[in-house]
Design a protein around this motif. Structure first.
Motif, mmCIF file in Angstrom:
data_model
loop_
_atom_site.group_PDB
_atom_site.id
_atom_site.type_symbol
_atom_site.label_atom_id
_atom_site.label_comp_id
_atom_site.label_asym_id
_atom_site.label_seq_id
_atom_site.Cartn_x
_atom_site.Cartn_y
_atom_site.Cartn_z
ATOM 1 N N GLN A 31 0.833 -1.201 0.000
ATOM 2 C CA GLN A 31 0.000 0.000 0.000
ATOM 3 C C GLN A 31 0.871 1.255 0.000
ATOM 4 N N LEU A 32 1.940 1.235 0.801
ATOM 5 C CA LEU A 32 2.848 2.382 0.838
ATOM 6 C C LEU A 32 3.531 2.579 -0.519
ATOM 7 N N ASN A 33 3.956 1.452 -1.110
ATOM 8 C CA ASN A 33 4.587 1.538 -2.434
ATOM 9 C C ASN A 33 3.613 2.117 -3.456
ATOM 10 N N SER A 34 2.360 1.655 -3.399
ATOM 11 C CA SER A 34 1.334 2.158 -4.315
ATOM 12 C C SER A 34 1.101 3.651 -4.096
ATOM 13 N N MET A 35 1.035 4.065 -2.831
ATOM 14 C CA MET A 35 0.843 5.489 -2.526
ATOM 15 C C MET A 35 2.027 6.317 -3.005
ATOM 16 N N GLU A 36 3.239 5.802 -2.820
ATOM 17 C CA GLU A 36 4.422 6.520 -3.293
ATOM 18 C C GLU A 36 4.384 6.662 -4.809
ATOM 19 N N THR A 37 3.963 5.609 -5.503
ATOM 20 C CA THR A 37 3.838 5.665 -6.964
ATOM 21 C C THR A 37 2.801 6.705 -7.362
ATOM 22 N N LYS A 38 1.648 6.699 -6.682
ATOM 23 C CA LYS A 38 0.597 7.676 -6.976
ATOM 24 C C LYS A 38 1.076 9.097 -6.698
ATOM 25 N N ILE A 39 1.789 9.268 -5.570
ATOM 26 C CA ILE A 39 2.315 10.596 -5.239
ATOM 27 C C ILE A 39 3.293 11.051 -6.313
ATOM 28 N N SER A 40 4.137 10.158 -6.768
ATOM 29 C CA SER A 40 5.104 10.478 -7.820
ATOM 30 C C SER A 40 4.370 10.883 -9.103
ATOM 31 N N THR A 41 3.346 10.103 -9.461
ATOM 32 C CA THR A 41 2.548 10.413 -10.656
ATOM 33 C C THR A 41 1.862 11.771 -10.517
ATOM 34 N N LEU A 42 1.250 11.989 -9.352
ATOM 35 C CA LEU A 42 0.564 13.271 -9.121
ATOM 36 C C LEU A 42 1.542 14.439 -9.125
ATOM 37 N N THR A 43 2.727 14.229 -8.570
ATOM 38 C CA THR A 43 3.746 15.277 -8.564
ATOM 39 C C THR A 43 4.155 15.622 -9.995
ATOM 40 N N THR A 44 4.332 14.594 -10.813
ATOM 41 C CA THR A 44 4.674 14.819 -12.225
ATOM 42 C C THR A 44 3.545 15.556 -12.939
ATOM 43 N N GLN A 45 2.301 15.120 -12.711
ATOM 44 C CA GLN A 45 1.155 15.775 -13.328
ATOM 45 C C GLN A 45 1.049 17.229 -12.882
ATOM 46 N N LEU A 46 1.261 17.462 -11.601
ATOM 47 C CA LEU A 46 1.213 18.821 -11.074
ATOM 48 C C LEU A 46 2.298 19.677 -11.709
ATOM 49 N N SER A 47 3.481 19.123 -11.828
ATOM 50 C CA SER A 47 4.585 19.852 -12.454
ATOM 51 C C SER A 47 4.247 20.193 -13.907
ATOM 52 N N ASN A 48 3.707 19.199 -14.634
ATOM 53 C CA ASN A 48 3.317 19.440 -16.032
ATOM 54 C C ASN A 48 2.223 20.494 -16.125
ATOM 55 N N GLU A 49 1.230 20.385 -15.258
ATOM 56 C CA GLU A 49 0.126 21.351 -15.263
ATOM 57 C C GLU A 49 0.620 22.747 -14.915
ATOM 58 N N THR A 50 1.524 22.814 -13.951
ATOM 59 C CA THR A 50 2.099 24.106 -13.573
ATOM 60 C C THR A 50 2.841 24.721 -14.753
ATOM 61 N N GLN A 51 3.614 23.900 -15.456
ATOM 62 C CA GLN A 51 4.354 24.392 -16.622
ATOM 63 C C GLN A 51 3.392 24.854 -17.716
ATOM 64 N N ARG A 52 2.322 24.101 -17.945
ATOM 65 C CA ARG A 52 1.327 24.514 -18.955
ATOM 66 C C ARG A 52 0.654 25.818 -18.546
ATOM 67 N N ARG A 53 0.353 25.960 -17.252
ATOM 68 C CA ARG A 53 -0.277 27.193 -16.772
ATOM 69 C C ARG A 53 0.657 28.380 -16.952
ATOM 70 N N ILE A 54 1.929 28.186 -16.612
ATOM 71 C CA ILE A 54 2.908 29.266 -16.771
ATOM 72 C C ILE A 54 3.036 29.641 -18.243
ATOM 73 N N THR A 55 3.094 28.630 -19.113
ATOM 74 C CA THR A 55 3.184 28.891 -20.552
ATOM 75 C C THR A 55 1.945 29.637 -21.036
ATOM 76 N N ALA A 56 0.780 29.219 -20.580
ATOM 77 C CA ALA A 56 -0.470 29.884 -20.981
ATOM 78 C C ALA A 56 -0.497 31.327 -20.477
ATOM 79 N N GLU A 57 -0.042 31.553 -19.263
ATOM 80 C CA GLU A 57 -0.013 32.920 -18.730
ATOM 81 C C GLU A 57 0.948 33.792 -19.526
ATOM 82 N N MET A 58 2.095 33.211 -19.908
ATOM 83 C CA MET A 58 3.059 33.972 -20.708
ATOM 84 C C MET A 58 2.474 34.305 -22.077
ATOM 85 N N ARG A 59 1.799 33.341 -22.684
ATOM 86 C CA ARG A 59 1.164 33.590 -23.990
ATOM 87 C C ARG A 59 0.079 34.651 -23.860
#
Length: 128
Positions: A31-59
């Motif tokens: 369960q901990l391993n699964s949660m760590e994997t999910k956290i890693s995935t969510l962190t990556t998604q958040l990072s990608n979304e943040t980058q897209r938001r920053i790019t959209a704001e710049m545009r």
């Protein structure tokens, strides 16, 4: 010996508790391993979304800057065109005033000639 037996019983209980805790830990570990994997995935998604938001704001900011620049250029062109139209209007009004003056002069000349012809006709009728 009683103390030794007591220590052995305590050790057995401790080992039993440790085994139970190890078993629980073994059950929780996936369960901990699964949660760590999910956290890693969510962190990556958040990072990608943040980058897209920053790019959209710049545009958006770039587009707003271009819009302001275009509005400024448009205002300058309108002002320039308005100034040109006013100058043309003034020139045309001056020409119109001049042409009206000439037309008035021609009208007066025509009326004078008409009057002169009328008098000549009346004189000619009087002579006949």
């Amino acid at each position: 010996d009683a103390e030794f037996t007591k220590c052995q019983n305590d050790l057995t209980k401790a080992e039993s508790r440790n085994a139970a805790l190890a078993s629980q830990l073994a059950n929780i570990q996936p369960q901990l391993n699964s949660m760590e994997t999910k956290i890693s995935t969510l962190t990556t998604q958040l990072s990608n979304e943040t980058q897209r938001r920053i790019t959209a704001e710049m545009r958006t900011e770039e587009c707003e800057n271009k819009l302001r620049e275009s509005e400024g250029t448009l205002a300058a062109v309108r002002s320039s065109e308005l100034r040109k139209l006013k100058e043309e209007n003034e020139e045309l009004c001056e020409r119109l005033a001049f042409v009206e003056g000439e037309a008035e002069d021609y009208r007066n000349e025509l009326m004078a000639e008409r009057e002169q012809h009328r008098e000549e006709i009346e004189d000619a009728r009087g002579d006949v």
